[in-house]
Design a protein around this motif. Structure first.
Motif, PDB file in Angstrom:
ATOM      1  N   LYS A  48       0.640  -1.228   0.095  1.00 20.98           N
ATOM      2  CA  LYS A  48      -0.074  -0.016   0.034  1.00 20.98           C
ATOM      3  C   LYS A  48       0.843   1.337   0.131  1.00 20.98           C
ATOM      4  O   LYS A  48       0.543   2.222  -0.308  1.00 20.98           O
ATOM      5  N   ALA A  49       1.972   1.107   0.352  1.00 22.13           N
ATOM      6  CA  ALA A  49       3.039   2.299   0.391  1.00 22.13           C
ATOM      7  C   ALA A  49       3.829   2.635  -0.503  1.00 22.13           C
ATOM      8  O   ALA A  49       4.704   3.472  -0.629  1.00 22.13           O
ATOM      9  N   MET A  50       3.502   2.031  -1.686  1.00 22.42           N
ATOM     10  CA  MET A  50       4.224   2.098  -3.136  1.00 22.42           C
ATOM     11  C   MET A  50       4.329   3.720  -3.632  1.00 22.42           C
ATOM     12  O   MET A  50       5.242   4.092  -4.172  1.00 22.42           O
ATOM     13  N   GLU A  51       3.290   4.527  -3.157  1.00 26.43           N
ATOM     14  CA  GLU A  51       2.847   6.016  -3.617  1.00 26.43           C
ATOM     15  C   GLU A  51       3.609   6.753  -2.613  1.00 26.43           C
ATOM     16  O   GLU A  51       3.694   7.968  -2.845  1.00 26.43           O
ATOM     17  N   LEU A  52       4.331   6.457  -1.471  1.00 23.57           N
ATOM     18  CA  LEU A  52       4.739   7.262  -0.441  1.00 23.57           C
ATOM     19  C   LEU A  52       6.131   7.656  -0.841  1.00 23.57           C
ATOM     20  O   LEU A  52       6.607   7.182  -1.993  1.00 23.57           O
ATOM     21  N   GLY A  53       6.600   8.793  -0.263  1.00 23.75           N
ATOM     22  CA  GLY A  53       8.034   9.200  -0.303  1.00 23.75           C
ATOM     23  C   GLY A  53       8.089  10.646  -0.959  1.00 23.75           C
ATOM     24  O   GLY A  53       8.940  11.126  -1.578  1.00 23.75           O
ATOM     25  N   LYS A  54       6.804  11.179  -1.082  1.00 21.98           N
ATOM     26  CA  LYS A  54       6.740  12.672  -1.451  1.00 21.98           C
ATOM     27  C   LYS A  54       7.056  13.500  -0.438  1.00 21.98           C
ATOM     28  O   LYS A  54       6.875  13.496   0.969  1.00 21.98           O
ATOM     29  N   PRO A  55       7.794  14.768  -0.931  1.00 25.14           N
ATOM     30  CA  PRO A  55       8.404  15.717   0.200  1.00 25.14           C
ATOM     31  C   PRO A  55       7.151  16.315   0.931  1.00 25.14           C
ATOM     32  O   PRO A  55       6.062  16.653   0.221  1.00 25.14           O
ATOM     33  N   VAL A  56       7.275  16.700   2.022  1.00 25.24           N
ATOM     34  CA  VAL A  56       6.288  17.251   3.030  1.00 25.24           C
ATOM     35  C   VAL A  56       7.270  18.535   3.570  1.00 25.24           C
ATOM     36  O   VAL A  56       8.104  18.595   4.385  1.00 25.24           O
ATOM     37  N   ARG A  57       6.684  19.721   3.287  1.00 29.35           N
ATOM     38  CA  ARG A  57       7.114  21.029   3.770  1.00 29.35           C
ATOM     39  C   ARG A  57       6.410  21.428   5.214  1.00 29.35           C
ATOM     40  O   ARG A  57       5.275  21.389   5.102  1.00 29.35           O
ATOM     41  N   TRP A  58       7.061  21.457   6.377  1.00 26.16           N
ATOM     42  CA  TRP A  58       6.429  21.962   7.608  1.00 26.16           C
ATOM     43  C   TRP A  58       6.566  23.406   7.986  1.00 26.16           C
ATOM     44  O   TRP A  58       7.735  23.704   7.595  1.00 26.16           O
ATOM     45  N   THR A  59       5.629  23.896   8.458  1.00 27.53           N
ATOM     46  CA  THR A  59       5.695  25.272   9.041  1.00 27.53           C
ATOM     47  C   THR A  59       6.178  25.183  10.756  1.00 27.53           C
ATOM     48  O   THR A  59       5.508  24.435  11.218  1.00 27.53           O
ATOM     49  N   LEU A  60       7.136  25.813  11.233  1.00 31.22           N
ATOM     50  CA  LEU A  60       7.647  26.084  12.303  1.00 31.22           C
ATOM     51  C   LEU A  60       7.047  27.141  13.252  1.00 31.22           C
ATOM     52  O   LEU A  60       7.833  28.374  12.680  1.00 31.22           O
ATOM     53  N   ASP A  61       6.132  27.313  13.826  1.00 31.47           N
ATOM     54  CA  ASP A  61       5.525  28.305  14.709  1.00 31.47           C
ATOM     55  C   ASP A  61       6.520  28.748  15.904  1.00 31.47           C
ATOM     56  O   ASP A  61       6.402  27.820  16.817  1.00 31.47           O
ATOM     57  N   LEU A  62       7.536  29.409  15.952  1.00 32.50           N
ATOM     58  CA  LEU A  62       8.363  29.577  16.999  1.00 32.50           C
ATOM     59  C   LEU A  62       7.719  30.065  18.128  1.00 32.50           C
ATOM     60  O   LEU A  62       8.159  29.951  19.006  1.00 32.50           O
ATOM     61  N   GLU A  63       6.803  30.877  17.960  1.00 32.07           N
ATOM     62  CA  GLU A  63       6.226  31.686  18.936  1.00 32.07           C
ATOM     63  C   GLU A  63       5.189  30.524  19.865  1.00 32.07           C
ATOM     64  O   GLU A  63       5.384  30.535  20.980  1.00 32.07           O
ATOM     65  N   ARG A  64       4.469  29.717  18.879  1.00 33.05           N
ATOM     66  CA  ARG A  64       3.706  28.877  19.788  1.00 33.05           C
ATOM     67  C   ARG A  64       4.434  27.377  20.088  1.00 33.05           C
ATOM     68  O   ARG A  64       4.008  26.707  20.939  1.00 33.05           O
ATOM     69  N   GLY A  65       5.513  27.308  19.521  1.00 34.12           N
ATOM     70  CA  GLY A  65       6.363  26.063  19.644  1.00 34.12           C
ATOM     71  C   GLY A  65       5.769  24.858  19.267  1.00 34.12           C
ATOM     72  O   GLY A  65       5.615  23.714  19.777  1.00 34.12           O
ATOM     73  N   VAL A  66       5.097  25.129  17.871  1.00 29.35           N
ATOM     74  CA  VAL A  66       4.535  23.776  17.196  1.00 29.35           C
ATOM     75  C   VAL A  66       4.935  23.912  15.856  1.00 29.35           C
ATOM     76  O   VAL A  66       5.356  24.756  15.274  1.00 29.35           O
ATOM     77  N   ALA A  67       5.055  22.628  15.301  1.00 31.45           N
ATOM     78  CA  ALA A  67       4.869  22.438  13.576  1.00 31.45           C
ATOM     79  C   ALA A  67       3.884  21.891  13.212  1.00 31.45           C
ATOM     80  O   ALA A  67       2.905  21.189  13.715  1.00 31.45           O
ATOM     81  N   SER A  68       3.553  22.190  11.899  1.00 32.15           N
ATOM     82  CA  SER A  68       2.344  21.711  11.130  1.00 32.15           C
ATOM     83  C   SER A  68       2.752  21.505   9.889  1.00 32.15           C
ATOM     84  O   SER A  68       3.581  22.228   9.206  1.00 32.15           O
ATOM     85  N   PRO A  69       2.178  20.715   9.031  1.00 30.87           N
ATOM     86  CA  PRO A  69       2.319  20.546   7.492  1.00 30.87           C
ATOM     87  C   PRO A  69       1.812  21.687   6.725  1.00 30.87           C
ATOM     88  O   PRO A  69       0.561  22.346   7.047  1.00 30.87           O
ATOM     89  N   GLU A  70       2.555  22.168   6.043  1.00 31.72           N
ATOM     90  CA  GLU A  70       2.367  23.392   5.289  1.00 31.72           C
ATOM     91  C   GLU A  70       1.266  23.191   4.225  1.00 31.72           C
ATOM     92  O   GLU A  70       0.318  24.227   4.342  1.00 31.72           O
ATOM     93  N   LYS A  71       0.990  22.418   3.552  1.00 26.80           N
ATOM     94  CA  LYS A  71      -0.090  22.204   2.673  1.00 26.80           C
ATOM     95  C   LYS A  71      -1.059  20.775   3.140  1.00 26.80           C
ATOM     96  O   LYS A  71      -0.831  19.849   2.846  1.00 26.80           O
TER      97      LYS A  71
END
Length: 435
Positions: free
Chosen positions: A225-248
């Protein structure tokens, strides 16, 4: 009377020199049939006479002008004769060695040496180092970028695993380029290097990862099922809140966040003579691409020294990482790092990297399989309990059986890592070794 006083003043430096030998330290590189061997040389000079230590063995000799000659005698009473000339902070010449295959024969090898600076007077210093080059190997053959002393602190920066800096500009080849190496004066093979991570801080607002699962974590069905995996993911780093989240983020992940916990994926010293340089994607007894998410600010890392000066490298910073780095890349980013170094002499070095936090002791085992890594971690923790708490193997077995925790540290490299963890509170009632 005045003439006598002038004569005494002229002689005074010579008298003081005879009473207080001048001490010099050099790092010697001997070419053994194309293989460089690095060894520490300590020379004490009183007039023409030389004495000191070469790679742990005593020596005697003399220096006349810029020419010197000394003989080293090892524990087997074999002799090594060095002849050379000093040129400022450099030394070069030839070394006459016994033949390792024929005790009756000798072989001549070229050597060079660089003089180490004297330790500056005063308290330990704080160094700010801005790197301009980076390494894709943990190597003994790379020239040190800075010499520091035990107790000194270094402030520097790292790139991300793809070679990007804090401004998102590519500065080096991908594959975990490392800052360093830092030469730690007084560190010699058989010692332990202590690295106290004072600050490990994010210096940009994005990180990169993959939507991947490493092969070691996949069943055959999940792999299909994982054959389509391996795509890049950009994360946003919110330094004030101290959390990261996927950009898209997808609709289901729009409110998904993870706490920021900056760490160093890469931390290592150079491997010893006879060992190949280690890729910055690999791990070993000397550290490496450990990707252990406890190599964080406030914790202390202990590594065995195998080369003069230890030659410390660091890099591959992550904004956050789950156990094992199962997505192949963690949240890869650049970092500002501040660390303080120390050296432990006269005590057997750890058999595997160690990490100490305010609450836990952690021995990191690494190997080609989880079984091998588990065995290494267990042996490393047993050694720690024996050295610092004086426990017998039977006593260690009782402590481990009741209290040890095992964590999968790394699954993403050619080798894997398992950490054995013990709460320090459970050891509080044990008397330290020797007490």
């Amino acid at each position: 009377m005045n003439r006598l006083l002038v004569l005494l003043l002229c002689l005074l430096p010579t008298v003081l020199l005879a009473q207080s030998p001048a001490t010099e330290q050099w790092v010697v590189t001997t070419d053994l049939w194309g293989n460089p061997a690095y060894q520490l040389l300590t020379l004490e000079r009183a007039g023409k006479q030389l004495q000191g230590v070469f790679d742990g063995d005593p020596l005697q000799g003399e220096r006349v002008g810029n020419a010197l000659r000394f003989t080293v005698t090892d524990a087997r009473k074999q002799t090594y004769v060095f002849s050379g000339k000093v040129d400022g902070e450099a030394l070069r010449g030839t070394a006459d060695y016994p033949d390792s295959n024929n005790p009756q024969a000798r072989a001549t090898h070229a050597f060079t040496a660089r003089r180490l600076p004297a330790r500056p007077a005063g308290p330990p210093r704080v160094h700010t180092f801005k790197p301009t080059t980076w390494s894709n190997e943990f190597s003994a053959h790379r020239a040190p970028v800075l010499t520091v002393w035990p107790g000194d602190t270094v402030r520097t920066t790292t790139l991300d695993s793809g070679g990007m800096d804090a401004q998102g500009i590519t500065r080096a080849l991908f594959g975990n380029p490392q800052t360093g190496p830092f030469f730690i004066a007084t560190a010699n093979p058989g010692d332990t290097l202590v690295i106290r991570l004072q600050r490990v801080r994010l210096n940009r607002t994005f990180a990169d990862s993959l939507d991947s699962i490493v092969g070691r974590a996949l069943t055959p069905g999940l792999a299909a099922k994982a054959m389509e995996l391996g795509k890049p993911v950009r994360w946003t780093l919110d330094l004030e809140r101290g959390v990261a989240s996927p950009e898209k983020a997808s609709e289901r992940l729009k409110r998904f966040t993870v706490p920021l916990r900056p760490m160093l994926g890469g931390l290592a010293v150079a491997p010893g003579f006879g060992a190949a340089s280690l890729s910055t994607g690999d791990t070993g007894r000397s550290g490496g691409n450990m990707d252990f998410n406890e190599v964080v600010e406030g914790n202390t890392v202990f590594l065995p020294v195998s080369q003069p000066g230890a030659l410390l490298y660091l890099g591959d910073a992550h904004a956050a990482q789950g156990d094992g780095e199962t997505s192949q890349y963690a949240l890869e980013t650049s970092m500002d790092v501040e660390f303080t170094v120390d050296v432990v002499h006269g005590k057997p070095p750890p058999s595997t990297p160690r990490v100490e936090s305010p609450t836990h002791l952690m021995a990191l085992g690494q190997g080609g399989s989880l079984d091998d890594a588990l065995r290494s971690a267990t042996a490393g923790m047993a050694q720690w309990l024996e050295q610092d708490y004086g426990l017998t193997l039977s006593e260690s077995a009782q402590v481990l059986g009741s209290s040890v925790q095992y964590v999968v540290a790394n699954l993403a490299g050619r080798s894997v890592g398992v950490a054995a963890k013990l709460e320090k509170a459970r050891l509080a009632g044990l008397a330290p070794a020797g007490k």
